[in-house]
Structures are given as C-alpha cells and as structure tokens.
Design a protein around this motif. Structure first.
Motif, PDB file in Angstrom:
ATOM      1  N   TYR A 127       0.829  -1.209   0.000  1.00 54.78           N
ATOM      2  CA  TYR A 127       0.000   0.000   0.000  1.00 54.78           C
ATOM      3  C   TYR A 127       0.861   1.256   0.000  1.00 54.78           C
ATOM      4  O   TYR A 127       1.834   1.367   0.743  1.00 54.78           O
ATOM      5  N   ARG A 128       0.455   2.217  -0.845  1.00 58.03           N
ATOM      6  CA  ARG A 128       1.088   3.521  -0.880  1.00 58.03           C
ATOM      7  C   ARG A 128       0.236   4.525  -0.106  1.00 58.03           C
ATOM      8  O   ARG A 128      -0.929   4.279   0.197  1.00 58.03           O
ATOM      9  N   GLU A 129       0.824   5.680   0.155  1.00 57.87           N
ATOM     10  CA  GLU A 129       0.154   6.691   0.977  1.00 57.87           C
ATOM     11  C   GLU A 129      -1.148   7.177   0.368  1.00 57.87           C
ATOM     12  O   GLU A 129      -2.084   7.549   1.094  1.00 57.87           O
ATOM     13  N   ASP A 130      -1.248   7.177  -0.957  1.00 60.37           N
ATOM     14  CA  ASP A 130      -2.452   7.698  -1.609  1.00 60.37           C
ATOM     15  C   ASP A 130      -3.489   6.627  -1.914  1.00 60.37           C
ATOM     16  O   ASP A 130      -4.513   6.905  -2.539  1.00 60.37           O
ATOM     17  N   ASP A 131      -3.262   5.407  -1.462  1.00 55.07           N
ATOM     18  CA  ASP A 131      -4.276   4.368  -1.627  1.00 55.07           C
ATOM     19  C   ASP A 131      -5.444   4.626  -0.673  1.00 55.07           C
ATOM     20  O   ASP A 131      -5.261   5.159   0.426  1.00 55.07           O
ATOM     21  N   SER A 132      -6.627   4.231  -1.093  1.00 51.51           N
ATOM     22  CA  SER A 132      -7.824   4.472  -0.290  1.00 51.51           C
ATOM     23  C   SER A 132      -7.796   3.647   0.987  1.00 51.51           C
ATOM     24  O   SER A 132      -7.506   2.447   0.969  1.00 51.51           O
ATOM     25  N   ALA A 133      -8.097   4.315   2.092  1.00 47.53           N
ATOM     26  CA  ALA A 133      -8.178   3.635   3.385  1.00 47.53           C
ATOM     27  C   ALA A 133      -9.576   3.059   3.570  1.00 47.53           C
ATOM     28  O   ALA A 133     -10.567   3.698   3.211  1.00 47.53           O
ATOM     29  N   ALA A 134      -9.632   1.847   4.124  1.00 46.85           N
ATOM     30  CA  ALA A 134     -10.927   1.200   4.377  1.00 46.85           C
ATOM     31  C   ALA A 134     -10.746   0.205   5.513  1.00 46.85           C
ATOM     32  O   ALA A 134     -10.708  -1.008   5.292  1.00 46.85           O
ATOM     33  N   PRO A 135     -10.602   0.685   6.743  1.00 44.12           N
ATOM     34  CA  PRO A 135     -10.322  -0.209   7.878  1.00 44.12           C
ATOM     35  C   PRO A 135     -11.431  -1.230   8.105  1.00 44.12           C
ATOM     36  O   PRO A 135     -12.611  -0.949   7.890  1.00 44.12           O
TER      37      PRO A 135
END
Length: 301
Positions: free
Chosen positions: A122-130
């Motif tokens: 994962y890169r910093e600009d990937d969408s977060a979805a905990p």
C-alpha cells in the motif's frame, strides 16, 4: 530544541527514549507520570484528552512525538468509545495545541487503516478502508491531526515488535521456551518492523528540514506471514543462546484462531516515498530482525 515524547513506556516510546536525546532536550510523558524504571516524568493520560493542551502549553515543546495509542485490536470492538477517545479525539486535541504554538507533531498510525484486499504494498495515496474499530479509530486520528492545520508528520508503520512491551516477538519467545510446538497463522501477510527502526528513522527525519506536512509509510522492506516471522524469531534466538532448542513452528489458517476483530489479509506498506523524499534507506525485515537480536546479544554479552 525541546522535544516532548508521549507514550514513553510503550515499545516504540522506549526505543524513542534512546533515539531522541541526541536531537535536543527531551521531556517524557506517560499515562501514570513515571517511566518504566520508576523515574518520575510528565503525565499524559490520553483517556483524558482535555489534559493534553495544558501540558503542551506548560512544557512548550518545539516538537511533539506521539507514541501513545490504544492498540488492543480485539478489545476495541467492544470498547469503541475508549478507542476513539485515545486514538482520535486525543490526537486531535494534541494537534490543535501544537498548531497554536507552531510545534511540529509526529504522529504514528498503522497498516490497519487498509482493508487488506490489495495485491501490492500500500502507498500513501491508496484508499483507506479499515476492517475494525482499531483501524477506524487510527484513521480518524490521522484525519483529526490533518484538520488541526498545524505542522505534522504522520508515519504509518506495521507489525511493530521489539524486546520491550507487549508484542509478537516477546510472545513467541515466551511460548517457544514453554512448548514443543507453536501453531502460527500463515495467511496474513505484512511487513514486520522493529520499534528500533521506527525510532531511529524518526530521529533521522527530524534532523532534516521538513518541507511539508504529510503522511509517509515507515516500514522495513519485504513481506512475510506471521508464521514466517515466528520461524525467523526462534532461529535467531536459538543461534544466540536465548533458546535451548527450536520448537516446531506449524503453519495454520486464520480460521483456526477466530478473533473478535477482522485483520487485513495483506497489509504490506510501500515506504518508497519516505526513502526518496528524505534519502533515508530502510532495511529488509530480515536484516532489521537480525539487528534487534544482535543488539540484545551484545548487551547480554
């Protein structure tokens, strides 16, 4: 330069107590107001967020490093209010207090902000979805830090371990000394990262001129499963005389160890951005682990 370290008794906090003094005057804070050796220090209870702003005003730091967090992943599912209070509300209060005095805030986050459905780091600009409350509360903390509008450095790390505090490495060493066979999950893939690497890299970053506020991934290179990490731990420990024998380490599926919270199946972090922008190389996880054992072996020797 005056630095305030919060969460100084945790595994990352303990490592930061060794890495940060070279940068300036270090003030430590813990929940109970004492360090692990009994020395008194500042008190910072993240379960009482309103007490944080007065602390910042009184200590008057140039940099605040926040290594405090609610990290009980399973318990967070039933303790949502506490997880959000400590991981989201408190960092927001802290960030606002830092913004008012122009202090830089270093705040740690986690790979658990991602859902684990990715197929590459994962890169910093990937969408977060905990997937669970812990990851969601840490993501909310990131958002609160950004919203405060002050200077900040959010460092996401992953699978943090060390020879201090409660973590996977210490659990494996304890169990390996008690049992002939360990059963360890092999279908969760991540990037093991030592607390020492997090602390040393943080220190290196703080010696540079921060050009912008932002979010960076800070993890060792490569990937493995919890099973792969456990095998490496017992081999290193045995080679250095910390274990009398190597127990069998059997791979098992996550389904054999159902837990209250869902874990991401793949949560490797790509730390390329940090390495490029700060010219800071990071080791592979195998070398990072070996350094932890070599350092401990040297201390014992």
């Amino acid at each position: 330069m005056r630095i305030l370290l919060l969460g100084a008794n945790g595994q990352v906090g303990h490592a930061l107590r060794e890495a940060l003094p070279a940068l300036g005057e270090l003030a430590c804070a813990t929940r109970g107001g004492r360090l692990s050796d009994g020395t008194s220090c500042e008190r910072a209870d993240f379960d009482q967020p309103d007490a944080l702003a007065p602390l910042i005003a009184r200590v008057a730091p140039d940099i605040v490093v926040n290594a405090a967090a609610y990290t009980a992943v399973d318990r967070a599912e039933d303790d949502r209010e506490a997880a959000y209070r400590i991981n989201a509300e408190a960092p927001g209060v802290l960030a606002a207090a830092c913004a008012r005095r122009g202090a830089l805030l270093v705040h740690y986050s986690t790979d658990y902000v991602f859902d684990g459905r990715g197929t590459r780091p994962y890169r910093e600009d990937d969408s977060a979805a905990p997937l669970g409350v812990y990851g969601a509360s840490k993501l909310a903390g990131e958002q609160a830090v950004r919203a405060a509008g002050g200077r900040h450095m959010i460092l996401r790390t992953a699978w943090v371990y060390g020879l201090h505090g409660h973590n996977f490495l210490r659990s494996i060493l304890r169990l390996a000394g008690e049992r002939d066979e360990l059963r360890v999950v092999d279908d969760q893939i991540g990037t093991p990262t030592s607390a020492g690497l997090v602390a040393r890299t943080t220190g290196t970053l703080l010696t540079q001129q921060l050009r912008r506020s932002g979010t960076w991934h800070l993890a060792a290179r490569g990937e493995t499963s919890w099973h792969g990490l456990a095998v490496s731990i017992v081999e290193h420990a045995h080679a250095r005389g910390m274990l009398d024998r190597i127990p069998k380490v059997a791979p098992v599926a996550s389904s054999e160890y159902p837990s209250r919270a869902s874990r991401p199946a793949y949560s490797c972090l790509d730390s390329g951005l940090l390495q490029r922008e700060f010219l800071t190389p990071l080791p592979c996880w195998q070398d990072d682990l070996a350094r932890v054992f070599d350092t401990e072996h040297g201390r014992r020797g």
